[in-house]
Design an enzyme around this catalytic site. Structure first.
Site, PDB file in Angstrom:
ATOM      1  N   ARG A   1       2.444   8.123   7.164  1.00 58.32           N
ATOM      2  CA  ARG A   1       2.738   7.997   8.592  1.00 58.32           C
ATOM      3  C   ARG A   1       4.219   7.699   8.795  1.00 58.32           C
ATOM      4  O   ARG A   1       4.910   7.250   7.879  1.00 58.32           O
ATOM      5  CB  ARG A   1       1.918   6.862   9.207  1.00 58.32           C
TER       6      ARG A   1
ATOM      7  N   THR B   1       3.919   1.473  -1.067  1.00 58.50           N
ATOM      8  CA  THR B   1       4.617   1.514  -2.353  1.00 58.50           C
ATOM      9  C   THR B   1       3.720   2.115  -3.423  1.00 58.50           C
ATOM     10  O   THR B   1       4.161   2.951  -4.229  1.00 58.50           O
ATOM     11  CB  THR B   1       5.045   0.089  -2.761  1.00 58.50           C
TER      12      THR B   1
ATOM     13  N   LYS C   1       6.994  -6.870  10.365  1.00 58.04           N
ATOM     14  CA  LYS C   1       6.496  -6.206   9.174  1.00 58.04           C
ATOM     15  C   LYS C   1       7.594  -5.565   8.326  1.00 58.04           C
ATOM     16  O   LYS C   1       7.530  -5.516   7.113  1.00 58.04           O
ATOM     17  CB  LYS C   1       5.466  -5.141   9.581  1.00 58.04           C
TER      18      LYS C   1
ATOM     19  N   PHE D   1      -3.453  -0.743   6.998  1.00 58.22           N
ATOM     20  CA  PHE D   1      -4.097  -2.040   6.771  1.00 58.22           C
ATOM     21  C   PHE D   1      -5.253  -1.911   5.776  1.00 58.22           C
ATOM     22  O   PHE D   1      -5.233  -1.060   4.901  1.00 58.22           O
ATOM     23  CB  PHE D   1      -4.513  -2.672   8.103  1.00 58.22           C
TER      24      PHE D   1
ATOM     25  N   ALA E   1      -3.304   0.999  12.660  1.00 55.63           N
ATOM     26  CA  ALA E   1      -4.727   0.949  12.324  1.00 55.63           C
ATOM     27  C   ALA E   1      -5.446  -0.213  12.975  1.00 55.63           C
ATOM     28  O   ALA E   1      -6.674  -0.228  13.018  1.00 55.63           O
ATOM     29  CB  ALA E   1      -4.911   0.889  10.816  1.00 55.63           C
TER      30      ALA E   1
ATOM     31  N   LYS F   1       0.825  -1.215   0.000  1.00 54.92           N
ATOM     32  CA  LYS F   1       0.000   0.000   0.000  1.00 54.92           C
ATOM     33  C   LYS F   1       0.855   1.260   0.000  1.00 54.92           C
ATOM     34  O   LYS F   1       0.576   2.213  -0.742  1.00 54.92           O
ATOM     35  CB  LYS F   1      -0.926  -0.039   1.207  1.00 54.92           C
TER      36      LYS F   1
ATOM     37  N   PHE G   1       3.663  -7.872  -8.883  1.00 54.40           N
ATOM     38  CA  PHE G   1       4.839  -8.589  -8.396  1.00 54.40           C
ATOM     39  C   PHE G   1       5.475  -9.333  -9.575  1.00 54.40           C
ATOM     40  O   PHE G   1       4.769  -9.725 -10.515  1.00 54.40           O
ATOM     41  CB  PHE G   1       4.448  -9.591  -7.309  1.00 54.40           C
TER      42      PHE G   1
ATOM     43  N   TRP H   1       6.748  -0.777  -8.139  1.00 50.96           N
ATOM     44  CA  TRP H   1       7.940  -1.247  -7.422  1.00 50.96           C
ATOM     45  C   TRP H   1       9.129  -1.303  -8.388  1.00 50.96           C
ATOM     46  O   TRP H   1      10.221  -0.838  -8.065  1.00 50.96           O
ATOM     47  CB  TRP H   1       7.696  -2.642  -6.824  1.00 50.96           C
TER      48      TRP H   1
END
Length: 556
Positions: free
Chosen positions: A94, A73, A105, A301, A273, A71, A381, A409
């Protein structure tokens, strides 16, 4: 294939002065923190109050899985893509917490060629905002215990102190402790515990205040606990709001950095979140809206957590709403929601993908209930097959849902051009009919039930006896008109993290409530969710290192 940190370390950064000048900032509008970071003035928003606001784009996602959604990215890549199209875009994110960074994470600075930089500093201590929040929180804890120790004129019941100490680390051993042991001079013994700094009410207050004056006023309203006759005790009663504000004076100023393509980024505040409200600060988002034609921001999230809280809590406190939503999904995550194990994700599996689409479908349904325009972004991906991405696109188009493949990405902004064009088209529509799922004048139980049923898809809620008593008490105190901040697992639409996809026929268990009156909401704890995470068996910290030249490795 290069790692995120290798890509970041090879990037060419502009000086923060150049970034500030690109936003038409004057010397009084910011304070450089070295060559690549700066603090924006907390007066900048007021200074630019008469200038038009840029369009606000909120990026959310499906429920996260170990496969990754990206998210942040996509948020960064979309901002870079808008700038490539000649638009003036600013990103608002954030700040990462050290707990997830060294735990499971990893960092929260994006990835690949869609990162905010310097990623090492952003993911570690940055400009020490989170440390300042930790200090303010723990000063309040010290004042509370000192007051109880020295005559306790406010008659605080040590058994009813709600305020907890915090640390910016995952440390399960601190969840439940006893303090004040060792004799009469060591304080009054009582049960205590730590939460992670991201879950501190002071973190929420910093992110929801719109001025220093508002910050101080909100701090004064914090309910730290109750007296022997069940009357709330506040920070104002302890006369410490001035000192707390003093410790937060620099942390309250938003941070200015840049992306790998030199797009300006404002990073400020870091509530989770799943156990907090999951959004960066109002002052950062609204300041960014005065600096750019587009603001690309995110909420933590999935749409069941971060987006719901953004739309019920942040927009109400800030008196605004986003102009468009981006819902991020990946082939890999959707296949996990369809029942595929992580080790089998590299194998094409259309049937699993089809089953996993139910999770995406529920998040789309949630956003539609708010009346906001949206685009689905497929975060690409390298292991995705053409058949798999084609399936998602066909699924969306057959339902008249706008969708775009985002290869940000690997390609940075260039990989997000299609997404950027579709988002711009969404924001060009007439004023949207933004509608919240619950009204502020409804009861706390009604608000909780509406979120459980309309956002999570639950049949109903089940209130513990403690929660029932708390709802009655909170409404007697006049707190019933506040929004609710649900603390729930991020991995499932339900309160059971093992129920992936789109579970049905479930009930949400409400364990207890906590009054965050300074922040302006009631925290509702569901299931077994905890406000202090623990480290995994193999923490990410084990892979981190730094050589004799100061080069950092293993940070993601």
């Amino acid at each position: 294939m290069k790692t995120d940190i290798e890509i970041a370390q090879q990037a060419t950064l502009k000086s923060i002065v150049e970034i500030a000048e690109s936003l038409n900032l004057t010397a009084e509008d910011y304070e450089p923190y070295g060559y690549t970071k700066a603090k924006l003035s907390d007066k900048l928003l007021e200074k630019r109050k008469d200038e038009p606001n840029g369009k606000i784009i909120l990026v959310t996602s499906i429920n996260p899985t170990p496969a990754g959604e990206g998210k942040s990215t996509v948020t960064v890549g979309l901002g870079q893509a808008l700038n490539r199209l000649g638009e003036k875009a600013v990103i608002a994110l954030r700040e990462p917490s050290l707990g997830p960074v060294v735990g499971l994470k990893g960092g929260a600075a994006g990835g690949g060629y869609s990162q905010v930089l310097p990623m090492e500093e952003i993911n570690l201590h940055f400009t020490s905002d989170i440390h300042a929040i930790t200090s303010a929180n723990n000063l309040l804890s010290a004042v509370i215990d000192n007051h109880i120790h020295r005559d306790n004129q406010l008659h605080i019941d040590p058994r009813k102190v709600e305020w907890k100490r915090v640390v910016d680390m995952n440390d399960r051993s601190l969840r439940q402790i006893v303090i004040g042991l060792g004799g009469a001079t060591q304080g009054v013994p009582r049960e205590e515990g730590f939460t992670i700094t991201a879950a501190s009410e002071i973190m929420a207050i910093l992110c929801l205040a719109d001025s220093i004056e508002d910050l101080k006023a909100r701090l004064s309203k914090i309910v730290i606990g109750y007296t022997y006759d069940d009357q709330p005790v506040t920070v104002k009663d302890l006369e410490v709001e001035g000192a707390l504000t003093l410790l937060l004076k620099d942390a309250f100023k938003p941070n200015l950095v840049q992306t790998i393509e030199n797009t300006p980024a404002v990073i400020h505040g870091g509530p989770f979140a799943n156990i907090a409200h999951g959004c960066n600060s109002i002052i950062a988002t609204k300041t960014a809206a005065k600096l750019g034609d587009y603001v690309v921001t995110e909420a933590g999230f999935g749409a069941d957590l971060g987006a719901e809280k953004f739309l019920h809590i942040k927009t109400q406190a800030g008196n605004f709403h986003p102009d468009a939503i981006v819902i991020v999904a990946t082939v890999r995550a959707l296949k996990m929601h369809g029942g595929v194990s992580k080790k089998d994700l590299n194998t094409e599996n259309i049937e699993a993908l089809k089953a996993g689409m139910e999770n995406l479908n529920k998040h789309i349904d949630t956003i539609e209930q708010f009346g906001l325009p949206y685009v689905v972004a497929i975060n690409k991906f390298p292991t995705d097959t053409i058949a798999e991405t084609d399936f998602i696109e066909s699924w969306c188009r057959s339902r008249n849902i706008d969708v775009a493949l985002a290869d940000v990405w690997a390609k940075g902004g260039a990989g997000g051009i299609e997404l950027a064009k579709k988002v711009m088209a969404k924001t060009a529509t007439p004023e949207v009919e933004f509608t919240r799922i619950y009204d502020s004048n409804e009861t706390l139980e009604t608000k909780i039930r509406k979120i459980a049923q309309k956002v999570y898809g639950a049949d109903d809620i089940e209130l513990s006896l403690k929660a029932k008593k708390q709802i009655i008490f909170f409404e007697q105190q006049g707190w019933g008109n506040l929004p609710v901040c649900m603390a729930k697992t991020q991995y499932s639409l339900s309160d059971d993290p093992t129920l992936v996809g789109r579970p049905r026929g479930f009930t949400i268990t409400i364990r207890e409530l906590k009054a965050s009156i300074g922040a302006g909401f009631i925290v509702v704890l569901t299931g077994d969710v905890m406000t202090m995470p623990g480290l995994p068996k193999t923490p990410a910290a084990l892979n981190m290192d730094m050589d004799a030249n100061g080069k950092i490795t293993g940070l993601s």
